[in-house]
Enzyme design. Structure first.
Site, PDB file in Angstrom:
ATOM      1  N   CYS A  73     -69.701  95.522 -50.769  1.00 46.26           N
ATOM      2  CA  CYS A  73     -68.714  96.204 -49.929  1.00 46.26           C
ATOM      3  C   CYS A  73     -67.816  97.114 -50.761  1.00 46.26           C
ATOM      4  O   CYS A  73     -67.559  96.859 -51.937  1.00 46.26           O
ATOM      5  CB  CYS A  73     -67.833  95.183 -49.222  1.00 46.26           C
ATOM      6  SG  CYS A  73     -68.711  94.066 -48.113  1.00 46.26           S
ATOM      7  N   GLU A  75     -64.587  97.550 -50.625  1.00 45.83           N
ATOM      8  CA  GLU A  75     -63.340  96.937 -51.071  1.00 45.83           C
ATOM      9  C   GLU A  75     -63.522  96.169 -52.374  1.00 45.83           C
ATOM     10  O   GLU A  75     -62.696  96.254 -53.281  1.00 45.83           O
ATOM     11  CB  GLU A  75     -62.796  95.979 -49.995  1.00 45.83           C
ATOM     12  CG  GLU A  75     -62.517  96.645 -48.674  1.00 45.83           C
ATOM     13  CD  GLU A  75     -63.693  96.664 -47.695  1.00 45.83           C
ATOM     14  OE1 GLU A  75     -63.447  96.786 -46.491  1.00 45.83           O
ATOM     15  OE2 GLU A  75     -64.864  96.565 -48.135  1.00 45.83           O
TER      16      GLU A  75
END
Length: 160
Positions: A73, A75
């Site tokens: 991901c 993030e």
């Protein structure tokens, strides 16, 4: 037995235009980061931008591979980049943007559970909250004052 209530809270903005100049700039960095996403399997591009304590910005984007879903991901790409390159700098804010080539993403897309857990550890270690902003391609933006507020009943190293 006693009922307890733990809830997430945040602020809802009708659009990116309602954000402060700092938040708007950071969100635009996250949108720009989506353009470098490698997501040929999901066609779901996510960008993340971290505002560091020295006002520098670190970006990340989701990275997929043929062994889907073993990619990463946006993030976590961003926070691990910050942690590995600048281990002593604090993170002030995180902005997340998501775009799909299959349809228009018209609602805010928050971090997944694994990202929330990872971000929480950084927030706990730096002993200061990390503001989190997130949006889709268009429309509303959510702003939370800390990662903790996004992860009620969280687990951390104090249990170990």
């Amino acid at each position: 037995m006693k009922k307890i209530n733990i809830a997430a809270s945040g602020y809802l903005f009708d659009s990116i235009d309602e954000l402060s100049d700092v938040d708007k700039h950071l969100m635009k960095e996250a949108v720009e980061a989506t353009k470098k996403s490698y997501s040929p399997y999901s066609n779901f591009k996510v960008g993340a931008a971290l505002l560091m304590e020295d006002d520098s910005v670190i970006i990340g984007n989701n990275q997929e591979n043929a062994a889907y879903p073993s990619g990463m991901c946006a993030e976590r790409v961003a926070i691990w980049k910050a942690g590995s390159n600048f281990p002593n700098k604090k993170v002030k804010k995180l902005a997340i943007a998501a775009i799909s080539t299959n349809k228009t993403v018209d609602k805010p897309v928050g971090p997944c559970g694994a990202c929330r857990q990872t971000l929480l550890e950084y927030e706990i270690n730096q002993e200061e909250p990390i503001e989190v902003l997130f949006m889709g391609e268009i429309g509303k933006v959510v702003k939370a004052e800390s990662v903790t507020s996004l992860l009620p009943f969280s687990f951390d190293s104090s249990y170990l």
